[in-house]
Design an enzyme around this catalytic site. Structure first.
Site, PDB file in Angstrom:
ATOM      1  N   THR A 134      -3.457  -4.566  -0.835  1.00 43.35           N
ATOM      2  CA  THR A 134      -3.594  -4.676  -2.283  1.00 43.35           C
ATOM      3  C   THR A 134      -4.440  -3.540  -2.845  1.00 43.35           C
ATOM      4  O   THR A 134      -5.322  -3.016  -2.149  1.00 43.35           O
ATOM      5  CB  THR A 134      -4.253  -6.027  -2.637  1.00 43.35           C
ATOM      6  OG1 THR A 134      -4.724  -5.987  -3.984  1.00 43.35           O
ATOM      7  CG2 THR A 134      -5.463  -6.323  -1.747  1.00 43.35           C
ATOM      8  N   ASP A 135      -4.202  -3.213  -4.115  1.00 41.44           N
ATOM      9  CA  ASP A 135      -5.042  -2.194  -4.765  1.00 41.44           C
ATOM     10  C   ASP A 135      -6.483  -2.686  -4.948  1.00 41.44           C
ATOM     11  O   ASP A 135      -7.374  -1.893  -5.252  1.00 41.44           O
ATOM     12  CB  ASP A 135      -4.430  -1.765  -6.113  1.00 41.44           C
ATOM     13  CG  ASP A 135      -4.275  -2.905  -7.113  1.00 41.44           C
ATOM     14  OD1 ASP A 135      -4.581  -4.065  -6.769  1.00 41.44           O
ATOM     15  OD2 ASP A 135      -3.844  -2.625  -8.250  1.00 41.44           O
ATOM     16  N   GLU A 136      -6.690  -4.002  -4.808  1.00 42.17           N
ATOM     17  CA  GLU A 136      -8.038  -4.540  -5.045  1.00 42.17           C
ATOM     18  C   GLU A 136      -9.058  -4.028  -4.026  1.00 42.17           C
ATOM     19  O   GLU A 136     -10.260  -4.099  -4.261  1.00 42.17           O
ATOM     20  CB  GLU A 136      -8.003  -6.075  -5.058  1.00 42.17           C
ATOM     21  CG  GLU A 136      -7.061  -6.578  -6.129  1.00 42.17           C
ATOM     22  CD  GLU A 136      -7.158  -8.064  -6.429  1.00 42.17           C
ATOM     23  OE1 GLU A 136      -8.220  -8.668  -6.203  1.00 42.17           O
ATOM     24  OE2 GLU A 136      -6.152  -8.622  -6.912  1.00 42.17           O
ATOM     25  N   TYR A 159     -12.053 -12.035  -1.279  1.00 46.43           N
ATOM     26  CA  TYR A 159     -10.634 -11.760  -1.012  1.00 46.43           C
ATOM     27  C   TYR A 159     -10.412 -10.279  -0.728  1.00 46.43           C
ATOM     28  O   TYR A 159      -9.864  -9.902   0.316  1.00 46.43           O
ATOM     29  CB  TYR A 159      -9.761 -12.202  -2.199  1.00 46.43           C
ATOM     30  CG  TYR A 159      -8.375 -11.579  -2.194  1.00 46.43           C
ATOM     31  CD1 TYR A 159      -7.446 -11.899  -1.200  1.00 46.43           C
ATOM     32  CD2 TYR A 159      -7.990 -10.653  -3.172  1.00 46.43           C
ATOM     33  CE1 TYR A 159      -6.175 -11.308  -1.181  1.00 46.43           C
ATOM     34  CE2 TYR A 159      -6.725 -10.063  -3.159  1.00 46.43           C
ATOM     35  CZ  TYR A 159      -5.825 -10.397  -2.159  1.00 46.43           C
ATOM     36  OH  TYR A 159      -4.577  -9.813  -2.135  1.00 46.43           O
ATOM     37  N   LYS A 163      -9.248  -8.223   2.717  1.00 47.14           N
ATOM     38  CA  LYS A 163      -8.063  -7.352   2.817  1.00 47.14           C
ATOM     39  C   LYS A 163      -8.473  -5.941   3.258  1.00 47.14           C
ATOM     40  O   LYS A 163      -7.788  -5.302   4.058  1.00 47.14           O
ATOM     41  CB  LYS A 163      -7.322  -7.296   1.471  1.00 47.14           C
ATOM     42  CG  LYS A 163      -6.676  -8.588   1.032  1.00 47.14           C
ATOM     43  CD  LYS A 163      -5.564  -9.095   1.937  1.00 47.14           C
ATOM     44  CE  LYS A 163      -4.304  -8.276   1.855  1.00 47.14           C
ATOM     45  NZ  LYS A 163      -3.201  -8.891   2.671  1.00 47.14           N
TER      46      LYS A 163
HETATM   47  P1  NAD Z   1       0.823 -16.316  -1.470  1.00 41.53           P
HETATM   48  O1  NAD Z   1      -0.541 -16.934  -1.502  1.00 41.53           O
HETATM   49  O2  NAD Z   1       1.818 -16.716  -2.496  1.00 41.53           O
HETATM   50  O3  NAD Z   1       1.493 -16.585  -0.040  1.00 41.53           O
HETATM   51  C1  NAD Z   1       0.797 -16.471   1.154  1.00 41.53           C
HETATM   52  C2  NAD Z   1       1.639 -17.105   2.247  1.00 41.53           C
HETATM   53  O4  NAD Z   1       0.944 -16.942   3.496  1.00 41.53           O
HETATM   54  C3  NAD Z   1       1.863 -18.596   2.067  1.00 41.53           C
HETATM   55  O5  NAD Z   1       3.198 -18.929   2.344  1.00 41.53           O
HETATM   56  C4  NAD Z   1       0.933 -19.229   3.098  1.00 41.53           C
HETATM   57  O6  NAD Z   1       1.393 -20.485   3.581  1.00 41.53           O
HETATM   58  C5  NAD Z   1       0.942 -18.175   4.186  1.00 41.53           C
HETATM   59  N1  NAD Z   1      -0.265 -18.225   5.026  1.00 41.53           N
HETATM   60  C6  NAD Z   1      -1.560 -18.332   4.629  1.00 41.53           C
HETATM   61  N2  NAD Z   1      -2.363 -18.355   5.705  1.00 41.53           N
HETATM   62  C7  NAD Z   1      -1.570 -18.249   6.803  1.00 41.53           C
HETATM   63  C8  NAD Z   1      -1.820 -18.191   8.197  1.00 41.53           C
HETATM   64  N3  NAD Z   1      -3.063 -18.270   8.679  1.00 41.53           N
HETATM   65  N4  NAD Z   1      -0.784 -18.066   9.032  1.00 41.53           N
HETATM   66  C9  NAD Z   1       0.494 -18.002   8.560  1.00 41.53           C
HETATM   67  N5  NAD Z   1       0.786 -18.047   7.251  1.00 41.53           N
HETATM   68  C10 NAD Z   1      -0.228 -18.165   6.383  1.00 41.53           C
HETATM   69  O7  NAD Z   1       0.568 -14.741  -1.495  1.00 41.53           O
HETATM   70  P2  NAD Z   1       1.443 -13.586  -2.148  1.00 41.53           P
HETATM   71  O8  NAD Z   1       1.053 -13.423  -3.559  1.00 41.53           O
HETATM   72  O9  NAD Z   1       2.860 -13.792  -1.783  1.00 41.53           O
HETATM   73  O10 NAD Z   1       0.862 -12.325  -1.352  1.00 41.53           O
HETATM   74  C11 NAD Z   1       1.460 -11.888  -0.129  1.00 41.53           C
HETATM   75  C12 NAD Z   1       0.684 -10.712   0.398  1.00 41.53           C
HETATM   76  O11 NAD Z   1       0.689  -9.664  -0.565  1.00 41.53           O
HETATM   77  C13 NAD Z   1      -0.783 -11.019   0.674  1.00 41.53           C
HETATM   78  O12 NAD Z   1      -1.151 -10.374   1.868  1.00 41.53           O
HETATM   79  C14 NAD Z   1      -1.520 -10.432  -0.515  1.00 41.53           C
HETATM   80  O13 NAD Z   1      -2.819 -10.031  -0.158  1.00 41.53           O
HETATM   81  C15 NAD Z   1      -0.636  -9.255  -0.856  1.00 41.53           C
HETATM   82  N6  NAD Z   1      -0.646  -8.832  -2.268  1.00 41.53           N
HETATM   83  C16 NAD Z   1      -0.360  -9.723  -3.261  1.00 41.53           C
HETATM   84  C17 NAD Z   1      -0.334  -9.287  -4.584  1.00 41.53           C
HETATM   85  C18 NAD Z   1       0.014 -10.235  -5.709  1.00 41.53           C
HETATM   86  O14 NAD Z   1      -0.035  -9.834  -6.873  1.00 41.53           O
HETATM   87  N7  NAD Z   1       0.402 -11.467  -5.459  1.00 41.53           N
HETATM   88  C19 NAD Z   1      -0.614  -7.959  -4.899  1.00 41.53           C
HETATM   89  C20 NAD Z   1      -0.898  -7.072  -3.853  1.00 41.53           C
HETATM   90  C21 NAD Z   1      -0.896  -7.522  -2.546  1.00 41.53           C
HETATM   91  P1  TYD Z   2      -5.034 -13.183 -10.950  1.00 40.05           P
HETATM   92  O1  TYD Z   2      -3.640 -13.539 -11.323  1.00 40.05           O
HETATM   93  O2  TYD Z   2      -5.893 -14.211 -10.297  1.00 40.05           O
HETATM   94  O3  TYD Z   2      -4.931 -11.856 -10.073  1.00 40.05           O
HETATM   95  P2  TYD Z   2      -6.113 -10.861  -9.541  1.00 40.05           P
HETATM   96  O4  TYD Z   2      -7.424 -11.490  -9.797  1.00 40.05           O
HETATM   97  O5  TYD Z   2      -5.814 -10.776  -8.087  1.00 40.05           O
HETATM   98  O6  TYD Z   2      -5.913  -9.594 -10.277  1.00 40.05           O
HETATM   99  O7  TYD Z   2      -5.787 -12.706 -12.261  1.00 40.05           O
HETATM  100  C1  TYD Z   2      -5.285 -11.641 -13.056  1.00 40.05           C
HETATM  101  C2  TYD Z   2      -6.268 -11.396 -14.179  1.00 40.05           C
HETATM  102  O8  TYD Z   2      -6.262 -12.537 -15.056  1.00 40.05           O
HETATM  103  C3  TYD Z   2      -7.711 -11.245 -13.714  1.00 40.05           C
HETATM  104  O9  TYD Z   2      -8.351 -10.279 -14.534  1.00 40.05           O
HETATM  105  C4  TYD Z   2      -8.322 -12.618 -13.974  1.00 40.05           C
HETATM  106  C5  TYD Z   2      -7.558 -13.119 -15.175  1.00 40.05           C
HETATM  107  N1  TYD Z   2      -7.371 -14.597 -15.258  1.00 40.05           N
HETATM  108  C6  TYD Z   2      -7.729 -15.270 -16.428  1.00 40.05           C
HETATM  109  O10 TYD Z   2      -8.243 -14.696 -17.411  1.00 40.05           O
HETATM  110  N2  TYD Z   2      -7.538 -16.638 -16.470  1.00 40.05           N
HETATM  111  C7  TYD Z   2      -7.004 -17.316 -15.417  1.00 40.05           C
HETATM  112  O11 TYD Z   2      -6.863 -18.555 -15.501  1.00 40.05           O
HETATM  113  C8  TYD Z   2      -6.612 -16.578 -14.244  1.00 40.05           C
HETATM  114  C9  TYD Z   2      -6.024 -17.296 -13.059  1.00 40.05           C
HETATM  115  C10 TYD Z   2      -6.817 -15.229 -14.210  1.00 40.05           C
END
Ligand code: NAD
Ligand code: TYD
Length: 351
Positions: A134-136, A159, A163
């Site tokens: 992630t970019d975070e 988090y 990562k």
């Molecule tokens: P999500 O929380 O929707 O899904 C995570 C999945 O991983 C779930 O199905 C969960 O059951 C499974 N999981 C959790 N712990 C586990 C374990 N110990 N063993 C096996 N499976 C396990 O997450 P997402 O939003 O789909 O993100 C997927 C990946 O992309 C993550 O690694 C996250 O850090 C990365 N990512 C997400 C975003 C975003 O905006 N959602 C952005 C950048 C990177």
């Molecule tokens: P989120 O979807 O949790 O993603 P991330 O924190 O990984 O970027 O949050 C996106 C942005 O929205 C973040 O600046 C926090 C804000 N946010 C709210 O203002 N209210 C909310 O209820 C949530 C879940 C997030």
């Protein structure tokens, strides 16, 4: 036929990726290893559950014996590691599981892959481990500038720290053993099957139920939004053509302040669903601890090297996304029953 071990394939991005790959290719068998935490949902994979090239294994990426067995029983060619605890707010409440899954789980997968892929001092050809990051991990930007692959890591939440820790372990396996790896660092994704603890699906869900829309702080924190299918295509390209050992940032210059996103969702629902959904639902609440102000990706490297670009702009993607949630009310109902209610109470009821 090649075998891809997708971890976390029942989550938001993982399930979109599994569907994307099975629709696009005939030549890959996908094994989905997922622990089915609160965020994992097999309903996301209904469209492919009987596909001849798909199978599911319930389990933990940190389980040494299970992962070893998977590598012993299948000739795994690629690992795409999506599995993670992924929500910043939860990491502030309970950091330990983030360290266990995101760092130790990733290390366990790396060890199994290394053991089965190593041949003497080198690795069998055609194997690759992709860490979906992630970019975070880069921390927070000021008003100008972008994250590049060379930006130093400076994570602020448990988090993002977990990562970043995983990224460094993956990098060390390349530096030390020359293990074939790539790391992708993506901006905020949105689209179908995203769990309604994240900004966009949470706001859609609350607005439809006329519940307050909790905006953290002044609502001016900025995220760089990417439609999930564009993320899937980036991973597909990195998997096939990414240079070994390289990091690729993935993002499409779609920066928006949070409050703009919330007002866009309200505007659509007000016009198309129910005129009593208005901005009166917005509730400014206490800010998130350590809240990063701005994320913004410079995607030049993946554009130049792999020819990737995002196909969906935010205006189109957000409408597709809202419509998907409207058409999948049953999915939303199922994932918000049970544990979700406890989490929601703990997070928001006192605010
Ligand atoms: P999500 O929380 O929707 O899904 C995570 C999945 O991983 C779930 O199905 C969960 O059951 C499974 N999981 C959790 N712990 C586990 C374990 N110990 N063993 C096996 N499976 C396990 O997450 P997402 O939003 O789909 O993100 C997927 C990946 O992309 C993550 O690694 C996250 O850090 C990365 N990512 C997400 C975003 C975003 O905006 N959602 C952005 C950048 C990177
Ligand atoms: P989120 O979807 O949790 O993603 P991330 O924190 O990984 O970027 O949050 C996106 C942005 O929205 C973040 O600046 C926090 C804000 N946010 C709210 O203002 N209210 C909310 O209820 C949530 C879940 C997030």
């Amino acid at each position: 036929m090649k075998n891809i071990l997708v971890t976390g394939g029942a989550g938001f991005i993982g399930s979109n990726f599994v569907i994307y790959m099975l629709e696009k290719y005939d030549s890959y068998r996908i094994i989905n290893l997922d622990k089915l935490t609160y965020a994992g949902n097999l309903e996301n994979l209904k469209a492919v559950e009987n596909h001849k090239n798909y199978s599911f294994i319930e389990g933990d990426i940190a389980d040494h014996q299970l992962v070893e067995e998977i590598f012993k029983n299948h000739d795994i060619d690629y690992v795409i590691n999506f599995a993670a605890e992924s929500h910043v707010d939860r990491s502030i409440l309970e950091p330990e599981i983030f360290i266990k899954t995101n760092i130790l789980g990733t290390t366990n997968l790396l060890n199994a892959a290394k053991k089965h892929w190593q041949e003497g001092d080198s690795f069998k050809s055609g194997k690759k481990f992709i860490q979906v990051s992630t970019d975070e991990v880069y921390g927070s930007l000021g008003e100008t500038g972008y994250f590049m692959e060379t930006t130093p890591l400076d994570p602020h939440s448990p988090y993002s720290a977990s990562k970043a820790g995983a990224d460094l372990v993956v990098k060390s396996y390349f530096d030390t053993y020359k293990m074939p790896v790539n790391i992708t660092r993506c901006s905020n994704n949105y689209g179908p099957y995203q769990f309604p603890e994240k900004l966009i699906p949470l706001m859609i869900h609350n607005a439809l139920n006329k519940k307050p829309l909790p905006v953290y702080g002044d609502g001016m924190n900025i995220r760089d939004w990417l439609y999930v299918e564009d993320h899937c295509s980036a991973i597909d390209m990195v998997m096939h053509n990414g240079r070994l050992g390289e990091v690729y940032n993935v993002g499409g210059h779609n920066e928006r302040p949070n409050i703009t996103i919330v007002k866009t969702i309200i505007g659509y629902l007000n016009k198309n669903v129910d005129s009593s959904i208005t901005e009166d639902l917005i509730k400014y609440v206490e800010d998130r601890k350590g809240h990063d102000r701005r994320y913004g990706i410079d995607p030049q490297k993946i554009k130049d090297e792999l020819g990737w670009y995002p196909k969906t702009n935010f205006e189109t993607g957000i409408v597709k996304t809202i419509q998907w949630y409207l058409q999948n009310a049953e999915w939303m109902k199922n994932v918000t029953s049970g544990e979700y209610q406890n989490y929601y109470k703990k997070m928001y009821d006192h605010k």
